[in-house]
Design a protein around this motif. Structure first.
Motif, PDB file in Angstrom:
ATOM      1  N   LEU A   1       0.854  -1.195   0.000  1.00 59.46           N
ATOM      2  CA  LEU A   1       0.000   0.000   0.000  1.00 59.46           C
ATOM      3  C   LEU A   1       0.885   1.237   0.000  1.00 59.46           C
ATOM      4  O   LEU A   1       1.975   1.229   0.589  1.00 59.46           O
ATOM      5  N   VAL A   2       0.406   2.285  -0.678  1.00 55.92           N
ATOM      6  CA  VAL A   2       1.245   3.472  -0.852  1.00 55.92           C
ATOM      7  C   VAL A   2       0.460   4.728  -0.484  1.00 55.92           C
ATOM      8  O   VAL A   2      -0.764   4.702  -0.433  1.00 55.92           O
ATOM      9  N   ARG A   3       1.205   5.801  -0.219  1.00 53.89           N
ATOM     10  CA  ARG A   3       0.503   7.087  -0.055  1.00 53.89           C
ATOM     11  C   ARG A   3       1.247   8.210  -0.783  1.00 53.89           C
ATOM     12  O   ARG A   3       2.464   8.219  -0.869  1.00 53.89           O
TER      13      ARG A   3
ATOM     14  N   SER B   1      -3.305   3.584  -0.137  1.00 51.93           N
ATOM     15  CA  SER B   1      -4.126   3.018  -1.200  1.00 51.93           C
ATOM     16  C   SER B   1      -3.283   2.079  -2.049  1.00 51.93           C
ATOM     17  O   SER B   1      -2.093   1.889  -1.787  1.00 51.93           O
ATOM     18  N   ALA B   2      -3.918   1.511  -3.086  1.00 48.43           N
ATOM     19  CA  ALA B   2      -3.158   0.694  -4.039  1.00 48.43           C
ATOM     20  C   ALA B   2      -2.400   1.631  -4.973  1.00 48.43           C
ATOM     21  O   ALA B   2      -2.696   2.826  -5.049  1.00 48.43           O
TER      22      ALA B   2
ATOM     23  N   GLU C   1       7.536   3.499  -9.415  1.00 46.66           N
ATOM     24  CA  GLU C   1       7.161   4.044  -8.107  1.00 46.66           C
ATOM     25  C   GLU C   1       7.786   3.302  -6.929  1.00 46.66           C
ATOM     26  O   GLU C   1       8.100   3.916  -5.915  1.00 46.66           O
ATOM     27  N   VAL C   2       7.966   1.973  -7.042  1.00 46.21           N
ATOM     28  CA  VAL C   2       8.531   1.239  -5.884  1.00 46.21           C
ATOM     29  C   VAL C   2       9.703   0.331  -6.261  1.00 46.21           C
ATOM     30  O   VAL C   2      10.224  -0.400  -5.409  1.00 46.21           O
ATOM     31  N   GLY C   3      10.129   0.355  -7.530  1.00 45.34           N
ATOM     32  CA  GLY C   3      11.332  -0.382  -7.937  1.00 45.34           C
ATOM     33  C   GLY C   3      11.201  -1.895  -7.914  1.00 45.34           C
ATOM     34  O   GLY C   3      12.176  -2.600  -7.685  1.00 45.34           O
ATOM     35  N   LEU C   4       9.981  -2.399  -8.180  1.00 48.19           N
ATOM     36  CA  LEU C   4       9.778  -3.859  -8.197  1.00 48.19           C
ATOM     37  C   LEU C   4       9.319  -4.324  -9.575  1.00 48.19           C
ATOM     38  O   LEU C   4       8.814  -3.530 -10.366  1.00 48.19           O
ATOM     39  N   GLU C   5       9.485  -5.642  -9.814  1.00 45.27           N
ATOM     40  CA  GLU C   5       8.943  -6.236 -11.041  1.00 45.27           C
ATOM     41  C   GLU C   5       7.882  -7.259 -10.662  1.00 45.27           C
ATOM     42  O   GLU C   5       8.055  -7.991  -9.682  1.00 45.27           O
ATOM     43  N   VAL C   6       6.811  -7.303 -11.457  1.00 46.06           N
ATOM     44  CA  VAL C   6       5.766  -8.296 -11.183  1.00 46.06           C
ATOM     45  C   VAL C   6       5.764  -9.337 -12.295  1.00 46.06           C
ATOM     46  O   VAL C   6       6.105  -9.028 -13.441  1.00 46.06           O
TER      47      VAL C   6
ATOM     48  N   LEU D   1       5.761   9.315  -4.611  1.00 47.81           N
ATOM     49  CA  LEU D   1       5.085   8.812  -3.410  1.00 47.81           C
ATOM     50  C   LEU D   1       5.716   9.381  -2.141  1.00 47.81           C
ATOM     51  O   LEU D   1       6.914   9.660  -2.105  1.00 47.81           O
ATOM     52  N   GLU D   2       4.879   9.485  -1.114  1.00 42.56           N
ATOM     53  CA  GLU D   2       5.397   9.902   0.196  1.00 42.56           C
ATOM     54  C   GLU D   2       5.890   8.676   0.972  1.00 42.56           C
ATOM     55  O   GLU D   2       6.882   8.734   1.680  1.00 42.56           O
ATOM     56  N   ALA D   3       5.180   7.553   0.803  1.00 37.83           N
ATOM     57  CA  ALA D   3       5.553   6.334   1.527  1.00 37.83           C
ATOM     58  C   ALA D   3       4.953   5.115   0.848  1.00 37.83           C
ATOM     59  O   ALA D   3       3.963   5.208   0.113  1.00 37.83           O
ATOM     60  N   ALA D   4       5.581   3.955   1.075  1.00 36.18           N
ATOM     61  CA  ALA D   4       5.045   2.673   0.596  1.00 36.18           C
ATOM     62  C   ALA D   4       5.489   1.609   1.592  1.00 36.18           C
ATOM     63  O   ALA D   4       6.595   1.695   2.133  1.00 36.18           O
ATOM     64  N   ALA D   5       4.610   0.636   1.837  1.00 36.87           N
ATOM     65  CA  ALA D   5       4.983  -0.407   2.811  1.00 36.87           C
ATOM     66  C   ALA D   5       4.161  -1.662   2.559  1.00 36.87           C
ATOM     67  O   ALA D   5       3.079  -1.615   1.956  1.00 36.87           O
TER      68      ALA D   5
END
Ligand SMILES: NC(=O)C1=CN([C@@H]2O[C@H](COP(=O)(O)OP(=O)(O)OC[C@H]3O[C@@H](n4cnc5c(N)ncnc54)[C@H](OP(=O)(O)O)[C@@H]3O)[C@@H](O)[C@H]2O)C=CC1
Ligand SMILES: [Mg+2]
Length: 352
Positions: free
Chosen positions: A214-216, A226-227, A249-254, A294-298
């Motif tokens: 979830l991110v903000r 939110s998503a 936005e979060v440096g991941l691969e799906v 983004l301000e945060a993601a977790a």
């Protein structure tokens, strides 16, 4: 009424009639009103109008929710007469739907044309008194409307805004002319047709199998996560947008994703939210948050998310102090996506 049924068999005819008597008949009636200016003008005579002022819908407060009042053409003409307004403004109304009994619904903004004048704000207050309601910003009212009115007013606002911002042809610079229903605008000098636009946005709930991401953004209300969402770039498929946004936005691969549902969303402009679930590639869970976006993601566990969903009201949470974050309200597709993940952990994924 056209039935689109070529059979001579009477029984079959009635079967077809029943089949076409609700959704299909309604859809074809709306199609006719969009295409045929005279039919649409006729529909205005018996139709119902929702009112706006500078894109804020007229609402009446009833107990815990807002109601959107409707007005007949006659009532509107009387109202406009009372305020010294020309009934020509009715030509700005747009078709937004119809009832199952084929009563056409229109939306009309009484404030847009004169929004810069001092008189407009005076008239707004006077109109609110006369109409026993208030013009309330949709951002404030949307979550206190029933589902039908929320959807109708979102559509109406998007269409009214589009017409307000597309009054001129981008090629000739000449004023464009709206058709009666408002389903398009045409430039009389070169016949270019402009259709209302919607921007596709993908919203994805990323999971690592047991937790969800979830991110903000800094613009979100305090404490809300939110998503992950992002606009489609020109030339991209939805799958490509999902992968790019998650990487950006979060440096991941799906490596697995599947479609869930979609929703029209009126903020800040008209977007089509396309909701998906995605799973990160094995071993990829370390977040590199893009702080320009983004301000945060977790990552959050299913239990944490389920707890917040059960008591998803920021003021309740502040009182108890027990839960550090909250989620988008029920009406938002992000809420439905998160709820679906909590309730159906084993949604079968499609190959990416
Ligand atoms: N219904 C729901 O459940 C949810 C809806 N949303 C909606 O999703 C949308 C997109 O999410 P967001 O994360 O902000 O998107 P992005 O991650 O794509 O970032 C937004 C930025 O993209 C740029 N951009 C590119 N194309 C467009 C366009 N067509 N319209 C506007 N901006 C564009 C803008 O940059 P710049 O302004 O710098 O030019 C904007 O600030 C938002 O409108 C938000 O309201 C988001 C979460 C939940
Ligand atoms: Mg985003």
């Amino acid at each position: 009424m056209s039935l689109y049924c070529g059979t001579a068999c009477r029984r079959k005819f009635f079967w077809c009639y029943r089949l076409l008597s609700t959704y299909v008949t309604k859809t074809r009636y709306l199609f006719e009103l969009k295409e045929d200016d005279d039919a649409c003008k006729k529909a205005q005579q018996t139709g119902a109008f929702y009112l706006f002022h500078n894109l804020a819908p007229l609402l009446q407060k009833s107990e815990h929710q807002y109601l959107a009042p409707q007005y007949s053409l006659l009532e509107l003409e009387r109202l406009l007469g009372k305020f010294g307004q020309d009934s020509q403004i009715l030509e700005d109304s747009v078709l937004i739907g119809c009832s199952e009994q084929q009563e056409a619904w229109f939306a009309l903004d009484l404030g847009l044309n004169s929004s810069s004048s001092v008189n407009a704000s005076l008239q707004k207050a006077e109109m609110e008194t006369a109409l026993q309601g208030s013009f309330i910003k949709l951002t404030k009212a949307l979550f206190e409307l029933n589902v039908k009115d929320a959807s109708l007013l979102s559509t109406a606002q998007a269409l009214l805004r589009w017409h307000d911002t597309h009054q001129f042809c981008s090629r000739s610079g000449q004023p464009t002319k709206k058709n009666v229903s408002g389903s398009k605008r045409v430039c009389p000098s070169n016949n270019i047709i402009y259709y209302p636009q919607v921007a596709p946005v993908v919203i994805t709930l990323v999971s690592d199998g047991t937790r969800c991401l979830l991110v903000r953004q800094s613009s979100f209300p305090k404490g809300m996560y939110s998503a992950l969402a992002g606009f489609c770039d020109i030339g991209e498929s939805l799958e490509e947008t999902v992968r790019r946004e998650i990487a950006e936005e979060v440096g991941l691969e799906v490596d697995r994703l599947h479609y869930s549902a979609s929703q029209h969303w009126p903020f800040p402009n008209s977007t089509l939210m396309i909701a998906c679930h995605a799973t990160v590639k094995p071993g990829q869970t370390e977040l590199q948050v893009n702080l320009r976006e983004l301000e945060a993601a977790a990552w959050f566990s299913r239990d944490e998310v389920a707890t917040v969903l059960r008591r998803n009201n920021p003021s309740n949470q502040q009182q108890s102090g027990a839960v550090p974050f909250w989620l988008p309200p029920k009406l938002a597709i992000a809420h439905q996506l998160i709820k679906e993940w909590v309730e159906k952990p084993t949604c079968s994924p499609l190959p990416a």
